[in-house]
Design a protein around this motif. Structure first.
Motif, PDB file in Angstrom:
ATOM      1  N   UNK A 124       0.842  -1.211   0.000  1.00 34.62           N
ATOM      2  CA  UNK A 124       0.000   0.000   0.000  1.00 34.62           C
ATOM      3  C   UNK A 124       0.869   1.250   0.000  1.00 34.62           C
ATOM      4  N   UNK A 125       1.948   1.220   0.773  1.00 37.31           N
ATOM      5  CA  UNK A 125       2.872   2.359   0.828  1.00 37.31           C
ATOM      6  C   UNK A 125       3.562   2.560  -0.514  1.00 37.31           C
ATOM      7  N   UNK A 126       4.021   1.470  -1.118  1.00 36.72           N
ATOM      8  CA  UNK A 126       4.696   1.560  -2.411  1.00 36.72           C
ATOM      9  C   UNK A 126       3.760   2.096  -3.486  1.00 36.72           C
ATOM     10  N   UNK A 177      10.502  11.741  -7.351  1.00 31.12           N
ATOM     11  CA  UNK A 177      11.036  11.082  -8.548  1.00 31.12           C
ATOM     12  C   UNK A 177      12.084  10.031  -8.215  1.00 31.12           C
ATOM     13  N   UNK A 178      12.721  10.147  -7.047  1.00 34.66           N
ATOM     14  CA  UNK A 178      13.638   9.087  -6.601  1.00 34.66           C
ATOM     15  C   UNK A 178      12.864   7.897  -6.033  1.00 34.66           C
ATOM     16  N   UNK A 179      11.776   8.199  -5.314  1.00 35.11           N
ATOM     17  CA  UNK A 179      11.032   7.139  -4.640  1.00 35.11           C
ATOM     18  C   UNK A 179      10.183   6.293  -5.585  1.00 35.11           C
ATOM     19  N   UNK A 184       8.088   1.119  -7.551  1.00 32.52           N
ATOM     20  CA  UNK A 184       7.679   0.217  -8.638  1.00 32.52           C
ATOM     21  C   UNK A 184       8.485  -1.076  -8.592  1.00 32.52           C
ATOM     22  N   UNK A 185       9.773  -0.958  -8.321  1.00 29.55           N
ATOM     23  CA  UNK A 185      10.611  -2.154  -8.212  1.00 29.55           C
ATOM     24  C   UNK A 185      10.152  -3.023  -7.043  1.00 29.55           C
ATOM     25  N   UNK A 186       9.786  -2.386  -5.933  1.00 34.88           N
ATOM     26  CA  UNK A 186       9.310  -3.139  -4.775  1.00 34.88           C
ATOM     27  C   UNK A 186       8.041  -3.912  -5.128  1.00 34.88           C
ATOM     28  N   UNK A 187       7.108  -3.280  -5.828  1.00 28.05           N
ATOM     29  CA  UNK A 187       5.856  -3.947  -6.194  1.00 28.05           C
ATOM     30  C   UNK A 187       6.108  -5.126  -7.134  1.00 28.05           C
ATOM     31  N   UNK A 188       7.102  -4.977  -8.023  1.00 25.29           N
ATOM     32  CA  UNK A 188       7.433  -6.088  -8.921  1.00 25.29           C
ATOM     33  C   UNK A 188       8.072  -7.246  -8.161  1.00 25.29           C
ATOM     34  N   UNK A 189       8.956  -6.919  -7.222  1.00 20.85           N
ATOM     35  CA  UNK A 189       9.683  -7.967  -6.497  1.00 20.85           C
ATOM     36  C   UNK A 189       8.837  -8.630  -5.419  1.00 20.85           C
TER      37      UNK A 189
END
Length: 200
Positions: A124-126, A177-179, A184-189
């Motif tokens: 949810x945070x991501x 823009x850094x976060x 997105x990477x966190x949601x994929x992994x």
């Protein structure tokens, strides 16, 4: 029952943030009024005094104000139509404290899941961190409007406001823009865990 309790917590969290924002605006207004009284009005008068911009500069300023307003309206319409405004309004994160949200954001940036129970909260945070990209054009519109107002009047106060807003919005946009790619990477992994259907 659990869902009703969470909805109440979400509403309570939204109320808490609204009260904080209103309180901040009231305090800033009070400080401004006290400053004006303590300086006998000389400070506001000198800082609000309009300059004498040439005609072409006024036209440029007016164009930038209109352009900034269009960017603002476009960003707000896009926010509502995409569903991101509603998603944030109904987010489970309203039910947790600011400290907890900060800890969740840090975990998402690092890409770690300390506990399986935290995965839904981290996702949810991501997702919220990805949606925050919508603030970039919103901030851009505000800055464009401020710059246009500066060119229209050349009053010293607009130089100060543009400088403060530019630094604040620049830092905020940089963080967003850094976060967003990290989120997105966190949601994929870490995909959502779906319960087995029992079929087959």
């Amino acid at each position: 029952m659990e869902e009703d309790r969470e909805r109440r917590e979400i509403r309570r969290g939204r109320r808490r943030v609204r009260l904080l924002l209103v309180g901040t605006v009231l305090v800033l207004t009070l400080v401004s009024l006290l400053s004006a009284l303590m300086t006998d009005g000389t400070f506001p008068g000198s800082w609000l005094e309009r300059g004498d911009p040439p005609g072409w500069l006024e036209v440029t300023g007016l164009v930038l104000v209109v352009l900034g307003a269009v960017l603002e309206i476009g960003a707000l319409v896009s926010m509502v139509r995409s569903g991101s405004y509603r998603a944030d309004r109904e987010s489970r994160l309203w039910a947790v404290s600011f400290r907890r949200r900060r800890d969740l954001a840090r975990a998402v940036r690092r890409g770690v899941v300390d506990s399986a129970d935290d995965l839904q909260w981290l996702r949810a945070t991501a997702a919220q961190m990805v949606r925050q990209r919508r603030f970039v054009p919103l901030f851009g519109g505000l800055l464009t409007m401020n710059f246009g107002q500066l060119l229209l009047s050349l009053a010293p106060i607009w130089f100060v406001l543009l400088g403060v807003a530019g630094v604040a919005f620049g830092l905020a946009c940089g963080q967003i823009l850094r976060d967003a790619p990290r989120a997105e990477a966190f949601l994929r992994e870490h995909p959502a865990v779906t319960a087995p259907t029992g079929s087959g």
